[in-house]
Scaffold this active site. Structure first.
Site, PDB file in Angstrom:
ATOM      1  N   SER A 144      -9.082   9.390 -47.828  1.00 35.92           N
ATOM      2  CA  SER A 144     -10.138   9.262 -48.997  1.00 35.92           C
ATOM      3  C   SER A 144     -10.178  10.605 -49.497  1.00 35.92           C
ATOM      4  O   SER A 144      -9.685  11.657 -48.824  1.00 35.92           O
ATOM      5  CB  SER A 144     -11.370   9.011 -48.431  1.00 35.92           C
ATOM      6  OG  SER A 144     -12.494   9.364 -49.029  1.00 35.92           O
ATOM      7  N   TYR A 157     -18.605  11.014 -42.523  1.00 40.86           N
ATOM      8  CA  TYR A 157     -17.500  10.176 -42.723  1.00 40.86           C
ATOM      9  C   TYR A 157     -16.185  11.236 -43.353  1.00 40.86           C
ATOM     10  O   TYR A 157     -15.260  10.708 -42.925  1.00 40.86           O
ATOM     11  CB  TYR A 157     -18.016   9.315 -43.989  1.00 40.86           C
ATOM     12  CG  TYR A 157     -16.712   8.647 -44.705  1.00 40.86           C
ATOM     13  CD1 TYR A 157     -16.094   7.426 -44.143  1.00 40.86           C
ATOM     14  CD2 TYR A 157     -16.312   9.144 -46.000  1.00 40.86           C
ATOM     15  CE1 TYR A 157     -15.049   6.885 -45.051  1.00 40.86           C
ATOM     16  CE2 TYR A 157     -15.295   8.522 -46.753  1.00 40.86           C
ATOM     17  CZ  TYR A 157     -14.649   7.311 -46.110  1.00 40.86           C
ATOM     18  OH  TYR A 157     -13.946   6.675 -46.945  1.00 40.86           O
TER      19      TYR A 157
END
Length: 251
Positions: A144, A157
């Site tokens: 990501s 995260y």
């Protein structure tokens, strides 16, 4: 075996209900892929995903896989590889978590870390060893853009993805010369069911756009793929913004 353009005949998806992974599988089936394994927790959603890919003409099988049970990964994935060579492993499982909640609930934060990092390290190493043993193949790891720099809004995260990203890059270096290629994919905000209701982010993308980037990356044998590509430039700048200034940015 993969063709001259790096596209696989056989695909193993770790995270078999991932919208990005399924978009990628559909795209690859339209090109060349004929055998697909969907690994995930047994559920109607997993079976529905398999039926959808079968309708496209692929031979699709499901296998029970739990990222939070690393002790089972060798036996579960070993059965898949024993059934035939796998040209591409797509490591696509992960959870966003709920930053506001998880900051106050350490056990929930740990679950995010265990899923996105610990589970991925285990499954990644097992898959890499199996690919190396058969002498060919690729491992695509969905990271990501959040891995690039910790942000106040999603540092739990983001930190898990940062660990995964560093792991995957190092694994790729370790596998140089073995016939196994590792590609890290760094999407920005992806519009999926999991992100529905979250504030829309700049440069948002879709599962289909990520799938197209994965295909192009495989053809080029890329090591890192950004989706959209302009994020490479954006993050090159943000990475060096002074911390005091970065805190005040709406990112």
């Amino acid at each position: 075996m993969q063709d001259a353009f790096g596209l696989p005949q056989s695909l193993l998806v770790l995270g078999g209900t991932s919208e990005i992974a399924l978009a990628t599988a559909r795209r690859l089936i339209a090109r060349r892929t004929r055998t697909v394994w969907l690994a995930g927790r047994p559920s109607p959603a997993l079976e529905s995903a398999a039926d959808g890919l079968r309708a496209l003409g692929a031979d699709v099988r499901t296998v029970a896989f739990d990222a939070l049970d690393p002790g089972s990964h060798e036996s579960v994935l070993g059965e898949v590889f024993a059934a035939g060579a796998i040209d591409l492993v797509l490591l696509a499982f992960g959870v966003l978590g709920d930053q506001a909640h998880d900051e106050r609930a350490p056990a929930a934060a740990v679950r995010v870390a265990q899923t996105n990092y610990t589970g991925a390290v285990s499954a990644g190493l097992v898959s890499a060893h199996a690919l190396q043993t058969q002498g060919h193949g690729a491992l695509v790891v969905l990271s990501s853009v959040a891995a690039e720099r910790a942000r106040r809004s999603d540092f739990i995260y983001g930190s898990s993805k940062a660990g995964l990203d560093a792991f995957a890059q190092g694994l790729g270096d370790a596998l140089q010369g073995t016939g196994v290629h590792v590609m890290v994919v760094r999407p920005g905000f992806v519009r999926t069911r999991g992100t529905a209701g979250l504030p829309q982010a700049p440069l948002a993308t879709t599962p289909g756009q990520v799938a197209a980037a994965v295909e192009l990356g495989l053809r080029r044998r890329s090591e890192v793929v950004w989706v959209p590509g302009v994020l490479r430039v954006v993050m090159a700048g943000l990475r060096h913004v002074p911390r005091g200034v970065f805190r005040r940015l709406p990112v």
